[in-house]
Design a protein around this motif. Structure first.
Motif, PDB file in Angstrom:
ATOM      1  N   GLY A 139       0.658  -1.166  -0.196  1.00  0.00           N
ATOM      2  CA  GLY A 139      -0.032  -0.001  -0.033  1.00  0.00           C
ATOM      3  C   GLY A 139       0.639   1.284  -0.153  1.00  0.00           C
ATOM      4  N   LEU A 140       2.086   1.177   0.291  1.00  0.00           N
ATOM      5  CA  LEU A 140       2.979   2.494   0.248  1.00  0.00           C
ATOM      6  C   LEU A 140       3.229   2.562  -1.145  1.00  0.00           C
ATOM      7  CD1 LEU A 140       5.535   1.337   3.184  1.00  0.00           C
ATOM      8  CD2 LEU A 140       3.841   3.001   3.288  1.00  0.00           C
ATOM      9  N   LEU A 141       3.107   1.738  -1.884  1.00  0.00           N
ATOM     10  CA  LEU A 141       3.750   2.155  -3.463  1.00  0.00           C
ATOM     11  C   LEU A 141       2.869   3.536  -3.883  1.00  0.00           C
ATOM     12  CD1 LEU A 141       4.457  -1.539  -4.725  1.00  0.00           C
ATOM     13  CD2 LEU A 141       5.877   0.175  -3.967  1.00  0.00           C
ATOM     14  N   LYS A 142       1.622   3.139  -3.719  1.00  0.00           N
ATOM     15  CA  LYS A 142       0.792   4.517  -4.264  1.00  0.00           C
ATOM     16  C   LYS A 142       0.986   4.485  -5.982  1.00  0.00           C
ATOM     17  CE  LYS A 142      -0.022   6.597   0.118  1.00  0.00           C
ATOM     18  NZ  LYS A 142       0.171   7.823   0.662  1.00  0.00           N
ATOM     19  N   GLU A 143       1.471   5.450  -6.343  1.00  0.00           N
ATOM     20  CA  GLU A 143       1.899   5.594  -7.713  1.00  0.00           C
ATOM     21  C   GLU A 143       3.209   5.254  -8.149  1.00  0.00           C
ATOM     22  OE1 GLU A 143      -0.313   6.908  -9.607  1.00  0.00           O
ATOM     23  OE2 GLU A 143      -1.644   6.805  -7.923  1.00  0.00           O
TER      24      GLU A 143
END
Length: 233
Positions: A139-143
């Motif tokens: 979920g930290l990846l985002k874009e």
């Protein structure tokens, strides 16, 4: 003779963590394949405590344990392709998820090593682990494409074993753990990781991994059955 040597075995995801780090950094090295059923004097001398691969030997000095080796590589060759963020907070977060991988991912191997109720328990535990990773890590990846932004970093290498290797393990174990509909962030990242040029060009073939793990699983289950039969007699 190369100043950098790597002792490893081809099916090992832990060996490939190091291979991929060396390739990303552009470091020349000599790879020395090890037969773990007949451990070489060099391996026993280089890692006398655990007697395991991978072992990196740099200038005659051995370093063992895959993630420790990656940290050593990053600190020894900092000028090319940094494997950890420069920002202190981002670096700390990266180290947290690397440590989480080291502590938790080995439990997923029980899906491959077991059958029946024991395997069912391992599947449930692995799904619970994936739920945590999907929400809090991937979920930290985002874009971002990778944990290193546009480039693969040490966190990507820590979890890379869950891509090509877990796919092979699922096939030979006859179970499905990683559902793309349930874990879209992980599956999207795994596809990007496996297709990143340096990664793609240096991963073992899927068929070779599946064939190896099928044979390995049969051996493990046969040994477990023999031990259970001996215990009951």
């Amino acid at each position: 003779m190369a100043d950098v040597k790597l002792l490893g075995t081809w099916p090992s995801p832990f060996s490939y963590r190091v291979i991929l780090a060396l390739k990303l950094k552009g470091i020349d090295y000599e790879y020395i394949e090890q037969d773990l059923s007949n451990k070489s004097p060099l391996l026993l001398q280089s890692n006398p405590v655990h007697k395991k691969i991978p072992v990196l030997i740099h200038g005659g000095n051995p370093i063992s344990e895959s993630m420790t080796i990656l940290q050593y590589i990053d600190e020894s060759w900092p000028e090319t392709h940094p494997l950890l963020p420069a920002d202190p907070h981002e670096r700390t977060v990266a180290r947290f998820w690397i440590k989480f991988a080291e502590e938790k991912l080995n439990s997923a191997s029980m899906v491959f090593r077991t059958s029946g109720e024991e395997q069912g328990k391992a599947v449930r535990e692995t799904v619970e682990l994936m739920e945590i990773l999907e929400e809090h890590a991937f979920g930290l990846l985002k874009e971002k494409e990778f944990f290193g932004g546009e480039k693969v970093n040490m966190v990507d290498l820590a979890y890379g074993v869950m891509g090509r290797w877990f796919d092979a393990i699922e096939e030979c174990s006859g179970v499905r753990v990683i559902d793309p509909l349930k874990f879209p962030l992980f599956c999207g990242w795994a596809e990007r990781f496996n297709e990143a040029p340096v990664i793609r060009d240096n991963l073992p073939g899927r068929k070779e991994l599946v064939d190896f793990y099928k044979r390995r699983r049969e051996m493990l289950l046969a040994a477990a059955a023999a031990a259970a039969a001996a215990k009951s007699n």
